[in-house]
Enzyme design. Structure first.
Site, short mmCIF file in Angstrom:
data_model
loop_
_atom_site.label_atom_id
_atom_site.label_comp_id
_atom_site.label_asym_id
_atom_site.label_seq_id
_atom_site.Cartn_x
_atom_site.Cartn_y
_atom_site.Cartn_z
CD GLU A 38 -2.67 -1.36 2.46
OE1 GLU A 38 -3.89 -1.39 2.52
OE2 GLU A 38 -1.93 -1.57 3.44
CB SER A 85 35.51 12.92 20.86
OG SER A 85 36.70 13.22 21.54
CG LEU A 86 31.48 11.12 24.40
CD1 LEU A 86 30.50 9.99 24.17
CD2 LEU A 86 31.01 12.04 25.52
CD GLU A 116 21.86 9.38 25.03
OE1 GLU A 116 22.65 9.47 24.07
OE2 GLU A 116 21.32 10.36 25.56
CE LYS A 118 31.50 6.44 22.04
NZ LYS A 118 32.00 6.14 20.72
CG ASP A 120 31.36 1.57 15.95
OD1 ASP A 120 31.82 2.73 15.82
OD2 ASP A 120 32.04 0.55 15.82
NE ARG A 139 33.00 14.25 16.94
CZ ARG A 139 34.29 14.00 17.05
NH1 ARG A 139 34.90 13.28 16.13
NH2 ARG A 139 34.99 14.47 18.06
CD GLU A 173 27.47 7.87 15.57
OE1 GLU A 173 27.34 9.01 16.06
OE2 GLU A 173 28.56 7.31 15.46
CE1 TYR A 225 25.27 11.88 19.27
CE2 TYR A 225 24.65 9.73 18.39
CZ TYR A 225 25.50 10.83 18.41
OH TYR A 225 26.57 10.86 17.56
CE LYS A 312 34.75 2.38 22.86
NZ LYS A 312 35.85 3.12 22.24
CB CYS A 403 34.56 -31.01 -4.15
SG CYS A 403 33.59 -31.17 -2.64
CB CYS A 406 32.44 -35.44 -3.67
SG CYS A 406 32.18 -33.97 -4.65
CB CYS A 421 31.14 -28.91 -4.93
SG CYS A 421 30.93 -30.66 -5.25
CB CYS A 427 28.89 -33.26 -2.89
SG CYS A 427 30.16 -32.55 -1.83
S1 IVH Z 1 27.07 12.39 22.66
C1 IVH Z 1 29.61 15.84 23.84
N1 IVH Z 1 25.71 10.19 22.44
O1 IVH Z 1 30.44 8.84 19.79
C2 IVH Z 1 28.72 14.72 23.52
N2 IVH Z 1 27.66 10.43 21.09
O2 IVH Z 1 33.14 9.55 21.02
C3 IVH Z 1 29.33 13.82 22.51
N3 IVH Z 1 28.11 8.52 19.60
O3 IVH Z 1 31.16 11.81 18.09
C4 IVH Z 1 28.38 13.05 21.70
N4 IVH Z 1 26.35 7.33 20.20
O4 IVH Z 1 29.63 10.13 16.92
C5 IVH Z 1 26.79 10.87 22.01
N5 IVH Z 1 24.37 8.29 22.33
C6 IVH Z 1 25.44 8.97 21.90
C7 IVH Z 1 26.33 8.47 20.93
C8 IVH Z 1 27.44 9.22 20.55
C9 IVH Z 1 27.41 7.38 19.41
C10 IVH Z 1 29.37 8.88 18.89
C11 IVH Z 1 29.35 10.24 18.29
C12 IVH Z 1 30.46 10.99 18.97
C13 IVH Z 1 31.35 9.89 19.49
C14 IVH Z 1 32.05 10.36 20.74
#
Ligand code: IVH
Length: 679
Positions: A38, A85-86, A116, A118, A120, A139, A173, A225, A312, A403, A406, A421, A427
């Site tokens: 649909e 970054s974190l 939350e 993370k 990738d 970014r 992301e 996020y 991590k 193979c 066989c 094969c 086989c």
């Molecule tokens: S918050 C200052 N939240 O991880 C806040 N980042 O190493 C920084 N990422 O560049 C971002 N999930 O690409 C945030 N729930 C999440 C995330 C997240 C993945 C990535 C993001 C950031 C990197 C930081």
């Protein structure tokens, strides 16, 4: 409203809004209200109108996700507020140290955290002006990113217009699910193209394609996020996330709040074992302060905010040494390379073997005996060799010409990169794999026919194809070492039960036609009911050629869920003389089931929606399949339209609290069993 000439502009806009709403239901709510068919119909109507009235086309119309011209390079975007970054933590002690720093910085005020996943993928920032998507950038290094707006427009979950007309900058992301990643790589492998190392590389590579039309063909997804200046939207970050969802921006259903360090620890520990449940790759969790006032009070260093940290997950990648080359022969004859490894610990399991995918990949890697390699184990995917990190002086791996099972000379079939094969019927390795699959729970469901029994039956030459199973007697089995009276009787009974209870859909799945899984088989069986009527259609049809599908393929493609690949594969399979022989032999032995008609009311679980989570006693796909057989629907995330959450061991708090919030009944695997029996 079919043609376009009679359509008013108002009707056009209403239709565009309707299609956009269906996108939102699908990608944000995970809860579509129309079938794919649909939806396609509405979408086509919209495109037809726009073709006739290009002057009407709205910038946020769902059709505007595709078709922009390629660019030669991406303009740079320089940010005033850099995307930081974190900092990372790897265990609870380090997380406690973070919490203690936060408490010191805030003079021991009470805190709430948001946890939350993370994701990738590739970090992005989007700008909406008066509710319309205006700019999307990667970014990059945090300050300078690339303007990939036209590529992002093709991402189906990304709203081209918010549900309210406000100015907003959000961060999120772009990612690809495990399943889509595998699908893309399989297709590339079949087309003899290089494969992507992991889902993140695929997402990144796709976002940087210069032609948005190619991007549109890749299954990118997006999740959000952070809102820049979130305090304008709501008083806490957790409320901002809810608000983003309201505005039509997808957020993770697994976000959770923690009101103390103890709760934080529980949430984090609850993620152990749940990581592999996520349909995409997550490399950890992100823990953030909920209060914007507290975030402001703590501020940031040059690189990291002091109010957030990453936790991590254990590494999924490690290096180890290749000790040998193992050659597998699959159910459909594909002869594939596997590296035997010095055992290595990867995210909690010992890995001894890793896939090398195909022989082209072996050549590209140039891998050989004794090399050190980087191995990755992602999601539920089997480990794979990513790269050679140190080459030894040992011999390189070469594809075999016969193979290993066989000794038939191998061939390369058109449409498949895999070395195959061709000895499909006799086989031993292929037959072994097909017997196990044929007997599987979701196929013919023959209990007690595992790999060892299958091997014994083959070795004794009691079975040359799957139809021979139905001629076995207790005496045949008793002549084998493996069997005592009870086990022989049980297996014969199980085979008898399969003969009597199998449906046409199960039989069709069990035959192992490439591309024809349980869902497609079910749809085909509902239409044709018996093998006989499917075959008579085939025999009446002209065979397909490379560029023109025949009548069989065209008619099958009329079935929802059956595309050209499936239909062509089934045609090729059923036109094989030896396949027809086996089908005839099965019928002679009483295996020629008719598909039961599904009434409109469906099975006993019809209208019920299930989410399955945690560790269960059987593979999730199998449980899902049984629910679907009983008429139920299975989705990935808990929402208000979920009827039951089937919770196994280690079910995460996030799923449970989502269930609580939406009034969803939580059931155990045993409860589910009772529901299924009742149905
Ligand atoms: S918050 C200052 N939240 O991880 C806040 N980042 O190493 C920084 N990422 O560049 C971002 N999930 O690409 C945030 N729930 C999440 C995330 C997240 C993945 C990535 C993001 C950031 C990197 C930081």
């Amino acid at each position: 409203m079919s043609g376009g000439a009679e359509v008013t502009r108002e009707q056009y806009e209403r239709l565009a809004a309707e299609v956009a709403e269906h996108d939102r239901r699908y990608y944000v709510e995970n809860d579509p209200t129309v079938s794919d068919r649909e939806y396609d119909e509405l979408y086509r109507r919209l495109r037809d109108i726009e073709a006739k009235r290009p002057d009407w086309v709205l910038p946020w119309s769902p059709t505007q996700r595709v078709g922009h011209e390629p660019v030669s390079e991406f303009p740079k975007v320089v940010r005033e507020t850099p995307m930081l970054s974190l900092d990372n933590t790897y265990d609870i002690q380090e997380l406690r140290a973070f919490h203690e720093r936060v408490m010191r910085g805030l003079g021991d005020e009470p805190v709430t955290y948001v946890v939350e996943p993370k994701v990738d993928g590739i970090g992005i920032e989007l700008t909406y002006r008066t509710g319309v998507f205006a700019l999307g950038a990667t970014r990059g290094d945090g300050v300078t990113g690339e303007d990939v707006t036209s590529n992002l427009r093709t991402v189906r979950g990304l709203p081209l217009a918010l549900t309210e007309s406000l100015d907003l900058t959000v961060r999120g992301e772009v990612y690809i699910t495990h399943e889509d990643f595998l699908r893309v790589n399989e297709a590339r492998s079949a087309a003899n193209l290089s494969i992507f190392k992991n889902a993140r590389n695929l997402a990144g590579g796709t976002l940087k394609l210069l032609d948005p039309r190619l991007v549109a063909e890749r299954p990118l997804r997006v999740t959000f996020y952070e809102a820049v200046g979130g305090e304008r939207l709501a008083s806490t970050h957790y409320r901002v996330l809810a608000r983003l969802r309201q505005l039509g921006l997808p957020t993770s259903p697994d976000n959770a709040e923690a009101h103390s360090f103890e709760e934080l620890r529980e949430v984090v520990e609850g993620w152990e074992g749940r990581r592999d449940d996520l349909p995409y790759e997550a490399d950890g969790l992100v823990i953030k302060l909920n209060s914007f006032d507290q975030r402001r009070a703590l501020g940031a260093t040059a690189k990291f905010p002091r109010w957030a940290i990453a936790y991590k997950f254990p590494a999924r990648q490690m290096t180890t040494r290749v000790v040998d080359l193992e050659i597998n022969v699959g159910r459909t004859g594909a002869v594939t390379p596997v590296a035997e490894l010095e055992p290595v610990e990867l995210s909690g399991t010992t890995v001894r073997r890793a896939s090398l995918h195909n022989w082209d990949q072996v050549a590209r890697l140039g891998v050989g005996y004794g090399d050190r390699v980087l191995v990755e184990k992602a999601g539920e995917i089997i480990p794979q060799v990513l790269t050679v990190t140190e080459r030894s002086s040992g011999a390189r791996f070469e594809p075999p010409d016969k193979c290993p099972s066989c000794h038939t000379p191998l061939s390369r079939e058109e449409e498949r990169v895999a070395l195959t094969c061709p000895n499909r019927l006799a086989c031993p390795e292929q037959l072994l794999a097909s017997l196990g699959f044929f007997a599987g729970r979701s196929q013919m469901n023959i209990d007690g026919l595992g790999e060892k029994v299958a091997r014994a039956l083959l070795d004794a030459e009691l079975v040359q194809d799957v139809a021979d199973l139905f001629a076995l007697t207790e005496d045949d089995l008793l002549a084998l070492d493996r069997f005592a009276e009870t086990s022989a009787r049980n297996l014969i009974r199980a085979i008898e039960r399969a003969r009597q209870t199998a449906t046409f859909a199960r039989l069709l799945t069990a035959l192992g036609v490439p591309h024809v899984g349980g869902v497609a088989a079910k749809a085909i069986a509902q239409r044709y009911r018996t093998m006989g009527s499917l075959l008579s259609l085939l025999d009446r049809s002209d065979p397909s050629s490379a560029d023109a599908p025949g009548a069989f393929v065209r008619e099958l493609m009329d079935i929802e869920g059956v595309g050209e690949t499936i239909a062509r594969s089934l045609e090729r399979f059923l036109r094989e003389p030896h396949v027809r022989q086996v089908i005839e032999k099965l019928a002679e032995r009483g295996v020629d089931p008719e598909e039961p008609i599904e009434t409109a009311a469906g099975g006993g679980l019809s209208g019920k929606t299930f989410v399955i989570t945690g560790t269960l006693s059987r593979p999730r796909s199998e449980i899902a399949r049984r629910i679907q057989d009983a008429g139920g629907k299975v989705t990935n995330s808990v929402s208000k339209s979920t009827s039951y959450l089937v919770a196994g061991e280690n079910t995460g708090r996030a799923k449970l609290s989502a269930a609580g919030k939406h009034g969803v009944t939580v059931v155990s695997e045993d409860d589910l069993e009772r529901l299924l029996e009742g149905s």
